[in-house]
Design a protein around this motif. Structure first.
Motif, PDB file in Angstrom:
ATOM      1  N   GLU A   1      -7.696  -5.247   1.628  1.00 24.41           N
ATOM      2  CA  GLU A   1      -7.775  -4.027   2.756  1.00 24.41           C
ATOM      3  C   GLU A   1      -6.650  -4.344   3.889  1.00 24.41           C
ATOM      4  O   GLU A   1      -6.205  -5.332   3.760  1.00 24.41           O
ATOM      5  CB  GLU A   1      -8.720  -3.728   3.359  1.00 24.41           C
TER       6      GLU A   1
ATOM      7  N   THR B   1       0.886  -1.130  -0.007  1.00 27.97           N
ATOM      8  CA  THR B   1      -0.001  -0.006  -0.154  1.00 27.97           C
ATOM      9  C   THR B   1       0.663   1.122  -0.189  1.00 27.97           C
ATOM     10  O   THR B   1       0.554   2.258  -0.763  1.00 27.97           O
ATOM     11  CB  THR B   1      -0.799   0.026   1.172  1.00 27.97           C
TER      12      THR B   1
ATOM     13  N   GLN C   1      -4.605 -12.090  -5.358  1.00 35.44           N
ATOM     14  CA  GLN C   1      -4.101 -10.816  -6.442  1.00 35.44           C
ATOM     15  C   GLN C   1      -2.724 -11.333  -7.186  1.00 35.44           C
ATOM     16  O   GLN C   1      -1.871 -11.725  -6.736  1.00 35.44           O
ATOM     17  CB  GLN C   1      -3.788  -9.915  -5.671  1.00 35.44           C
TER      18      GLN C   1
ATOM     19  N   ASP D   1      -6.940   1.723   0.512  1.00 41.26           N
ATOM     20  CA  ASP D   1      -5.986   2.329   1.289  1.00 41.26           C
ATOM     21  C   ASP D   1      -6.995   3.102   2.505  1.00 41.26           C
ATOM     22  O   ASP D   1      -7.091   4.426   2.589  1.00 41.26           O
ATOM     23  CB  ASP D   1      -5.293   3.143   0.667  1.00 41.26           C
TER      24      ASP D   1
ATOM     25  N   ARG E   1      -6.428 -11.985  -0.776  1.00 42.07           N
ATOM     26  CA  ARG E   1      -5.169 -11.489  -0.867  1.00 42.07           C
ATOM     27  C   ARG E   1      -4.163 -12.164  -1.480  1.00 42.07           C
ATOM     28  O   ARG E   1      -3.229 -11.967  -2.508  1.00 42.07           O
ATOM     29  CB  ARG E   1      -4.630 -11.157   0.638  1.00 42.07           C
TER      30      ARG E   1
ATOM     31  N   SER F   1     -12.638  -6.975   1.946  1.00 36.32           N
ATOM     32  CA  SER F   1     -11.986  -7.650   1.152  1.00 36.32           C
ATOM     33  C   SER F   1     -13.021  -8.592   0.262  1.00 36.32           C
ATOM     34  O   SER F   1     -13.943  -9.281   0.861  1.00 36.32           O
ATOM     35  CB  SER F   1     -10.895  -8.493   1.899  1.00 36.32           C
TER      36      SER F   1
ATOM     37  N   LEU G   1      -1.078  -6.335   4.374  1.00 34.68           N
ATOM     38  CA  LEU G   1      -2.530  -6.338   3.630  1.00 34.68           C
ATOM     39  C   LEU G   1      -3.093  -7.462   4.447  1.00 34.68           C
ATOM     40  O   LEU G   1      -2.618  -8.603   5.035  1.00 34.68           O
ATOM     41  CB  LEU G   1      -2.585  -6.726   2.376  1.00 34.68           C
TER      42      LEU G   1
ATOM     43  N   GLN H   1     -10.514  -6.974  -4.246  1.00 31.57           N
ATOM     44  CA  GLN H   1     -10.093  -5.796  -3.419  1.00 31.57           C
ATOM     45  C   GLN H   1      -9.717  -6.484  -2.027  1.00 31.57           C
ATOM     46  O   GLN H   1     -10.056  -7.478  -1.480  1.00 31.57           O
ATOM     47  CB  GLN H   1     -11.073  -4.876  -3.252  1.00 31.57           C
TER      48      GLN H   1
ATOM     49  N   CYS I   1       0.539   3.284  -3.347  1.00 33.80           N
ATOM     50  CA  CYS I   1      -0.350   4.373  -3.270  1.00 33.80           C
ATOM     51  C   CYS I   1       0.248   5.821  -2.923  1.00 33.80           C
ATOM     52  O   CYS I   1      -0.193   6.784  -3.291  1.00 33.80           O
ATOM     53  CB  CYS I   1      -1.317   4.089  -2.301  1.00 33.80           C
TER      54      CYS I   1
ATOM     55  N   ASP J   1       3.296  -8.591   2.617  1.00 26.35           N
ATOM     56  CA  ASP J   1       2.481  -8.845   1.433  1.00 26.35           C
ATOM     57  C   ASP J   1       2.713  -9.671   0.287  1.00 26.35           C
ATOM     58  O   ASP J   1       2.047 -10.151  -0.610  1.00 26.35           O
ATOM     59  CB  ASP J   1       2.320  -7.219   1.000  1.00 26.35           C
TER      60      ASP J   1
ATOM     61  N   SER K   1      -7.426  -2.430  -6.689  1.00 23.46           N
ATOM     62  CA  SER K   1      -7.628  -3.520  -5.891  1.00 23.46           C
ATOM     63  C   SER K   1      -7.037  -3.381  -4.473  1.00 23.46           C
ATOM     64  O   SER K   1      -7.400  -4.268  -3.457  1.00 23.46           O
ATOM     65  CB  SER K   1      -6.480  -4.803  -6.325  1.00 23.46           C
ATOM     66  N   ILE K   2      -6.580  -2.061  -4.181  1.00 22.97           N
ATOM     67  CA  ILE K   2      -6.165  -1.558  -2.792  1.00 22.97           C
ATOM     68  C   ILE K   2      -6.921  -0.948  -1.995  1.00 22.97           C
ATOM     69  O   ILE K   2      -7.375   0.110  -2.837  1.00 22.97           O
ATOM     70  CB  ILE K   2      -4.836  -1.261  -2.816  1.00 22.97           C
TER      71      ILE K   2
END
Length: 581
Positions: A349, A310, A521, A334, A518, A343, A512, A347, A314, A539, A331-332
């Motif tokens: 979190e 993230t 992804q 933030d 998760r 989630s 995450l 996506q 981001c 992650d 997909s994130i």
């Protein structure tokens, strides 16, 4: 059928390479005998080398953001291949969650609560000396479900024997459980191994491997006993996701690693917050901006960002280049995790946050390193889990809002004593002992003070901390009544403390959230869409120090493929150890 083929192919390759590399494999880490002294360190000054432009080595090959387990592992592996690596750490001491700190003569660790042979095998490949571990004994954990207490024993055979004694009608389920855990470990190993392949090859193989089922689904298929399911999933707190959302496959170090980086001409510098990446017009990452003003470049344009996904995507990627990451950024989430979870398959979190209670105690003369069962006045070497009852889902619920956080905050506790686990503790800190207690919390309870300065967030914040410190301390004393009258120091870390010291954004303890989504992804791999930018940390692999070290191997191998060749025996030994324990 295709999933089975991928697993069999992975296993065949593993066995063949193991046959070739077996003479070099070391499957066990060194154990430190009670009362023995650990191998001396060259010194810890290397962990506190402050940033200055004159200290930056010339002709850098790789820059690493963050000095946690992932960053230091990757830096050391690349240094062993002849690279000149610069590690930049925003805090004033290197090590991330592996570092320790002292307050009023009491030494506390912040994140290393469980280790195993696999971690020892991996770290011995990157440290300047053999890591020595102190075994905790036969009793690993003690789990309270309300008034019921269940011991978690080691080795695995003793653990299963205890469960057969407690659940005599579940023999077939427990036999099946052992095989399902083995298959889950194989699945996770194959999943991580495929991540290091080029995206064009890895993507179809990962799809063929299939997705993860939740722990709850797996255990409901295994047994009809709710209590057995709760015992088998008690460890969910170590990755922060209750059984209904967690994948079934989960079921002082820095001072040894930094010299490897320095020996190759690199540097590890602290108080060096990276505020942006430096990209060329084509989107390739060429360097970093430190403290918002000083740009550093890697001469050979290989750049590793070993920080949270993230934060990297981001916030560090310059806005003009973020269009290249549009599907990834979508997909994130933030923002702090919400209830019910946001989630989905598309996506993810952040994970949950914790309260950290640090207690400094006077020794009573009879405790020392404590007994394995915590009898007498000493502290236990095993960890303690305190759940409110036999329901992990309800017990893990934290309301989005509380009328009175101080009085109504739920306290699911994890207790650990670093002093009791360390045979050499008394030599370093005579007459002192320490206890660490953790409790899940929500960032929303603390968000109103997020813009305040450390130690200057106001009386309301301090009052809330004092109230929760008193409540958590009392819970600890109920579980360990021999500690009453011995507490000399106490402090409470909040999600805002994690933001300040560890560089998190929402106090997230495990990056995450570790949900099946998760792991689905496709972009959570060491290679990123931006050339020259690599990713590691929790992650990319799994949570915790072990996951960080594994991801460090993955990222270093993505930067320099010869890392995998040079460390093949180590990786194979670690894989076999994971399956054998």
């Amino acid at each position: 059928m295709l999933t089975a083929f991928v697993l069999l192919l992975s296993a065949a390759v593993l066995l063949y390479l193991l046959f070739l590399a077996w003479p070099r494999c070391s499957l066990r880490c060194h154990a430190l005998a009670p009362g023995a002294r650990a191998a001396p360190l060259a010194g810890t000054a290397c962990l506190k080398e402050g940033f200055a432009s004159r200290k930056v080595p010339e002709q850098l090959d790789t820059i690493v953001i963050g000095s946690g387990a992932a960053g230091l592992t990757a830096a050391a592996l690349l240094a062993k291949r002849g690279q000149r690596v610069l590690v930049l750490e925003q805090h004033d001491v290197a090590g991330g969650c592996t570092h320790t700190f002292e307050e009023r003569g009491f030494e506390f660790d912040v994140g290393l609560h469980y280790v195993g042979d696999i971690l020892g095998v991996l770290l011995n490949a990157v440290t300047s000396g053999v890591i020595e571990w102190a075994p905790t004994g036969r009793l690993v954990d003690e789990v309270y479900f309300g008034d019921d207490v269940v011991p978690i024993l080691s080795p695995k055979a003793a653990f299963l024997a205890e469960l057969r004694r407690r659940f005599p009608s579940e023999g077939a389920a427990l036999h099946s459980y052992s095989w399902r855990v083995l298959l889950a470990h194989v699945w996770l190993g194959a999943h991580l191994g495929l991540k290091v392949l080029p995206a064009a090859l890895a993507a179809p193989l990962l799809r063929a491997l299939g997705g993860m089922q939740t722990t709850q689904t797996a255990l409901e298929r295994l047994t009809g006993s709710p209590k057995l399911r709760h015992v088998l999933s008690y460890i969910w707190g170590t990755y922060g996701v209750p059984p209904s959302r967690s994948p079934f496959a989960f079921h002082l170090l820095a001072a040894r690693i930094v010299p490897t980086v320095l020996k190759a001409g690199g540097a590890v510098l602290v108080r060096a917050p990276v505020t942006s990446l430096v990209c060329d017009e084509a989107g390739a990452v060429r360097g970093v901006v430190v403290r918002g003003r000083l740009a550093l470049r890697a001469a050979h344009a290989s750049f590793s960002s070993l920080t949270r996904a993230t934060t990297t995507f981001c916030h560090l990627v310059p806005p003009p280049q973020r269009h290249r990451l549009a599907p990834l950024l979508a997909s994130i989430r933030d923002a702090p995790p919400v209830s019910p979870p946001a989630s989905t398959e598309t996506q993810v979190e952040p994970s949950l946050a914790f309260l950290y209670l640090f207690l400094g105690l006077s020794a009573d003369g009879g405790g020392g390193a404590g007994g394995s069962g915590g009898s007498g006045g000493g502290l236990p070497r095993h960890n303690i889990w305190k759940f409110g009852g036999w329901d992990h889902e309800r017990g893990s619920e934290l309301p989005p809002r509380l009328d009175d956080v101080a009085a109504d905050h739920p306290l699911l506790l994890f207790l650990s004593s670093p002093s009791a686990k360390d045979p050499a503790w008394e030599q370093r800190h005579p007459g002192k002992q320490v206890v660490l207690a953790l409790a899940p919390t929500r960032f929303e309870y603390w968000a109103e003070w997020r813009d305040g300065r450390i130690h200057k967030r106001g009386e309301a914040y301090d009052r809330l901390k004092r109230a929760l410190t008193e409540r958590m301390t009392e819970e600890v004393l109920r579980l360990l009544p021999q500690l009453r009258g011995r507490v000399e120091y106490c402090d409470l870390g909040t999600p805002l403390s994690s933001n300040f010291y560890l560089g998190t954004r929402h106090g997230e303890a495990y990056g995450l959230a570790h949900t099946p989504a998760r792991f689905a992804q496709p972009w959570l791999t060491p290679r990123t869409p931006l050339p020259g930018l690599y990713l590691a940390g929790q992650d990319v692999a799994t949570d915790g120090v072990t996951g960080g070290v594994i991801s460090g191997f993955m990222a270093a191998g993505a930067v320099d493929k010869t890392v995998f060749v040079a460390e093949a025996a180590t990786l194979l030994a670690a894989g076999v150890t994971a399956l054998a324990t």
